[in-house]
Design a protein around this motif. Structure first.
Motif, PDB file in Angstrom:
ATOM      1  N   ILE A  25      54.496 -26.622  47.544  1.00 53.87           N
ATOM      2  CA  ILE A  25      53.381 -25.651  47.500  1.00 53.87           C
ATOM      3  C   ILE A  25      53.904 -24.247  47.769  1.00 53.87           C
ATOM      4  CG2 ILE A  25      51.256 -24.944  48.653  1.00 53.87           C
ATOM      5  CD1 ILE A  25      50.668 -27.937  49.104  1.00 53.87           C
ATOM      6  N   ARG A  26      54.825 -24.137  48.710  1.00 53.65           N
ATOM      7  CA  ARG A  26      55.380 -22.821  49.028  1.00 53.65           C
ATOM      8  C   ARG A  26      56.170 -22.242  47.861  1.00 53.65           C
ATOM      9  NH1 ARG A  26      57.529 -24.731  54.948  1.00 53.65           N
ATOM     10  NH2 ARG A  26      55.476 -24.752  55.990  1.00 53.65           N
ATOM     11  N   GLU A  27      56.886 -23.130  47.162  1.00 51.17           N
ATOM     12  CA  GLU A  27      57.637 -22.675  45.997  1.00 51.17           C
ATOM     13  C   GLU A  27      56.695 -22.172  44.904  1.00 51.17           C
ATOM     14  OE1 GLU A  27      60.827 -22.259  45.501  1.00 51.17           O
ATOM     15  OE2 GLU A  27      61.329 -22.938  47.528  1.00 51.17           O
ATOM     16  N   ASP A  28      55.531 -22.867  44.767  1.00 49.60           N
ATOM     17  CA  ASP A  28      54.545 -22.426  43.776  1.00 49.60           C
ATOM     18  C   ASP A  28      53.939 -21.082  44.175  1.00 49.60           C
ATOM     19  OD1 ASP A  28      55.023 -24.695  42.327  1.00 49.60           O
ATOM     20  OD2 ASP A  28      53.336 -25.824  43.206  1.00 49.60           O
ATOM     21  N   LEU A  29      53.697 -20.904  45.493  1.00 45.88           N
ATOM     22  CA  LEU A  29      53.088 -19.649  45.961  1.00 45.88           C
ATOM     23  C   LEU A  29      54.031 -18.466  45.787  1.00 45.88           C
ATOM     24  CD1 LEU A  29      51.321 -20.871  49.232  1.00 45.88           C
ATOM     25  CD2 LEU A  29      50.220 -20.229  47.093  1.00 45.88           C
ATOM     26  N   LYS A  30      55.329 -18.727  45.826  1.00 47.70           N
ATOM     27  CA  LYS A  30      56.282 -17.625  45.659  1.00 47.70           C
ATOM     28  C   LYS A  30      56.156 -16.969  44.300  1.00 47.70           C
ATOM     29  CE  LYS A  30      59.837 -19.275  48.869  1.00 47.70           C
ATOM     30  NZ  LYS A  30      61.232 -19.787  48.988  1.00 47.70           N
ATOM     31  N   LEU A  40      42.967 -17.928  45.631  1.00 42.46           N
ATOM     32  CA  LEU A  40      43.140 -19.340  45.947  1.00 42.46           C
ATOM     33  C   LEU A  40      42.660 -19.665  47.362  1.00 42.46           C
ATOM     34  CD1 LEU A  40      44.270 -22.121  45.144  1.00 42.46           C
ATOM     35  CD2 LEU A  40      46.499 -21.355  46.032  1.00 42.46           C
ATOM     36  N   LYS A  41      42.948 -18.759  48.304  1.00 41.46           N
ATOM     37  CA  LYS A  41      42.530 -18.952  49.699  1.00 41.46           C
ATOM     38  C   LYS A  41      41.009 -18.945  49.829  1.00 41.46           C
ATOM     39  CE  LYS A  41      43.510 -17.231  54.332  1.00 41.46           C
ATOM     40  NZ  LYS A  41      44.213 -16.197  55.133  1.00 41.46           N
ATOM     41  N   GLU A  42      40.346 -18.049  49.048  1.00 42.23           N
ATOM     42  CA  GLU A  42      38.890 -17.999  49.078  1.00 42.23           C
ATOM     43  C   GLU A  42      38.274 -19.259  48.482  1.00 42.23           C
ATOM     44  OE1 GLU A  42      37.656 -14.468  47.143  1.00 42.23           O
ATOM     45  OE2 GLU A  42      38.384 -13.106  48.718  1.00 42.23           O
ATOM     46  N   LYS A  50      45.510 -23.283  55.217  1.00 46.67           N
ATOM     47  CA  LYS A  50      46.504 -23.340  56.286  1.00 46.67           C
ATOM     48  C   LYS A  50      47.090 -24.739  56.431  1.00 46.67           C
ATOM     49  CE  LYS A  50      44.732 -19.550  59.129  1.00 46.67           C
ATOM     50  NZ  LYS A  50      44.093 -19.177  60.411  1.00 46.67           N
ATOM     51  N   GLU A  51      46.242 -25.781  56.295  1.00 46.16           N
ATOM     52  CA  GLU A  51      46.744 -27.146  56.383  1.00 46.16           C
ATOM     53  C   GLU A  51      47.717 -27.452  55.239  1.00 46.16           C
ATOM     54  OE1 GLU A  51      43.429 -29.755  56.470  1.00 46.16           O
ATOM     55  OE2 GLU A  51      42.890 -29.299  58.543  1.00 46.16           O
ATOM     56  N   VAL A  53      49.599 -25.234  53.504  1.00 44.73           N
ATOM     57  CA  VAL A  53      50.817 -24.418  53.559  1.00 44.73           C
ATOM     58  C   VAL A  53      51.602 -24.677  54.837  1.00 44.73           C
ATOM     59  CG1 VAL A  53      51.718 -22.063  53.560  1.00 44.73           C
ATOM     60  CG2 VAL A  53      49.787 -22.664  52.082  1.00 44.73           C
ATOM     61  N   LEU A  54      50.912 -24.663  55.983  1.00 42.10           N
ATOM     62  CA  LEU A  54      51.589 -24.769  57.277  1.00 42.10           C
ATOM     63  C   LEU A  54      51.634 -26.188  57.811  1.00 42.10           C
ATOM     64  CD1 LEU A  54      50.008 -21.616  58.954  1.00 42.10           C
ATOM     65  CD2 LEU A  54      52.209 -21.771  57.771  1.00 42.10           C
ATOM     66  N   GLY A  55      50.720 -27.023  57.334  1.00 38.95           N
ATOM     67  CA  GLY A  55      50.678 -28.389  57.839  1.00 38.95           C
ATOM     68  C   GLY A  55      49.523 -28.573  58.802  1.00 38.95           C
ATOM     69  N   SER A  56      49.081 -29.830  58.935  1.00 33.43           N
ATOM     70  CA  SER A  56      47.915 -30.124  59.791  1.00 33.43           C
ATOM     71  C   SER A  56      48.232 -29.988  61.266  1.00 33.43           C
ATOM     72  CB  SER A  56      47.394 -31.540  59.494  1.00 33.43           C
ATOM     73  OG  SER A  56      48.425 -32.481  59.734  1.00 33.43           O
ATOM     74  N   LYS A  57      49.516 -30.140  61.626  1.00 35.91           N
ATOM     75  CA  LYS A  57      49.861 -30.080  63.052  1.00 35.91           C
ATOM     76  C   LYS A  57      49.743 -28.666  63.606  1.00 35.91           C
ATOM     77  CE  LYS A  57      52.985 -34.025  62.992  1.00 35.91           C
ATOM     78  NZ  LYS A  57      54.366 -34.503  63.245  1.00 35.91           N
ATOM     79  N   SER A  58      49.959 -27.687  62.718  1.00 31.92           N
ATOM     80  CA  SER A  58      49.933 -26.288  63.197  1.00 31.92           C
ATOM     81  C   SER A  58      48.526 -25.789  63.441  1.00 31.92           C
ATOM     82  CB  SER A  58      50.637 -25.383  62.193  1.00 31.92           C
ATOM     83  OG  SER A  58      49.964 -25.439  60.938  1.00 31.92           O
ATOM     84  N   VAL A  59      47.534 -26.422  62.772  1.00 27.55           N
ATOM     85  CA  VAL A  59      46.148 -25.996  62.929  1.00 27.55           C
ATOM     86  C   VAL A  59      45.541 -26.766  64.089  1.00 27.55           C
ATOM     87  CG1 VAL A  59      43.897 -25.797  61.814  1.00 27.55           C
ATOM     88  CG2 VAL A  59      45.995 -25.517  60.471  1.00 27.55           C
ATOM     89  N   LYS A  60      45.279 -26.100  65.144  1.00 33.53           N
ATOM     90  CA  LYS A  60      44.725 -26.722  66.344  1.00 33.53           C
ATOM     91  C   LYS A  60      43.268 -26.314  66.493  1.00 33.53           C
ATOM     92  CE  LYS A  60      49.072 -26.869  68.886  1.00 33.53           C
ATOM     93  NZ  LYS A  60      49.760 -26.436  70.120  1.00 33.53           N
TER      94      LYS A  60
END
Length: 243
Positions: A25-30, A40-42, A50-51, A53-60
């Protein structure tokens, strides 16, 4: 033991697959522009974005503050309160308070009722004296139908109403005399003369003379003098007994 090892291997496999997905996903966003990323975010929403791009663990999830966090470190130290709460524009004394369902207020001490002018008040409520006179006449008719304790209560009520009307008449007469005195003082000022200010002693003497003339004209002078004599005699007896 085999099951635990299998579960740990499965979790590791899931974690690695999640990492590969996030990297893709990050490679596509680049290769996307900032405007396309915002769109896309909207569409996805900030949480889903955020889940992904960053992963579910980072979202608390936000956790409410516990009581331990609000406690003071020292009993002599003030409590720390967040300053993020917006301060109202007006002060507390200028803020409009919510109206209560039942608001009780005394117009005598409420500024919203205006200033109290005794002359205006007496003028507006002159009809109360007429109502008292009507009540006295009604109570007189009831005296013939009752006796004993009930009769004494009616007499007491009658005397109370009569006394109130007498006090109102005395007040009106006193105000009339004071008004005439002010007119004389103003007239003397206008003519350039030194006005005579009546003392309390002189005013009291005039009131007694006016009361004497009124009692004499109504035929109640002897009754009033007899009442005063009995009152003075009772005072003398009480004074002698104390001595």
């Amino acid at each position: 033991m085999a099951s635990s090892s299998e579960s740990s291997a499965a979790s590791d496999h899931d974690a690695s697959s999640d990492d590969e997905t996030q990297n893709a996903i990050r490679e596509d966003l680049k290769g996307m522009s900032l405007e396309e990323i915002m769109q896309l975010k909207e569409q996805l929403g900030s949480r889903v974005y955020k889940e992904a791009v960053l992963g579910s663990k980072s979202v608390k999830a936000k956790q409410p503050k516990t009581k331990l966090e609000l406690k003071r470190l020292n009993k002599n130290r003030p409590r720390e309160i967040s300053a993020k709460r917006q301060v109202p524009f007006l002060g507390s004394e200028l803020r409009v308070e919510r109206k209560k369902e039942t608001e009780l207020r005394d117009p005598r001490f409420d500024e919203r009722a205006g200033d109290y002018h005794i002359d205006t008040f007496k003028k507006n409520y002159r009809f109360i004296s007429q109502i008292r006179d009507k009540e006295v006449s009604q109570l007189k008719k009831q005296l013939n139908n009752v006796d004993g304790e009930e009769k004494q209560k009616i007499k007491h009520s009658m005397q109370r109403l009569i006394n109130k009307n007498v006090e109102d008449k005395k007040w009106s007469l006193k105000q009339k005399i004071l008004k005439n005195e002010r007119k004389k003082i103003q007239k003397a000022h206008d003519e350039g003369r030194q006005p005579h200010y009546i003392t309390k002693k002189e005013r009291r003497a005039k009131e007694l003379v006016a009361q004497f003339e009124q009692l004499k004209n109504t035929g109640k002078l002897n009754k009033h003098l007899e009442k005063r004599r009995k009152k003075n005699a009772a005072k003398d007896r009480k004074r002698i007994s104390i001595e």
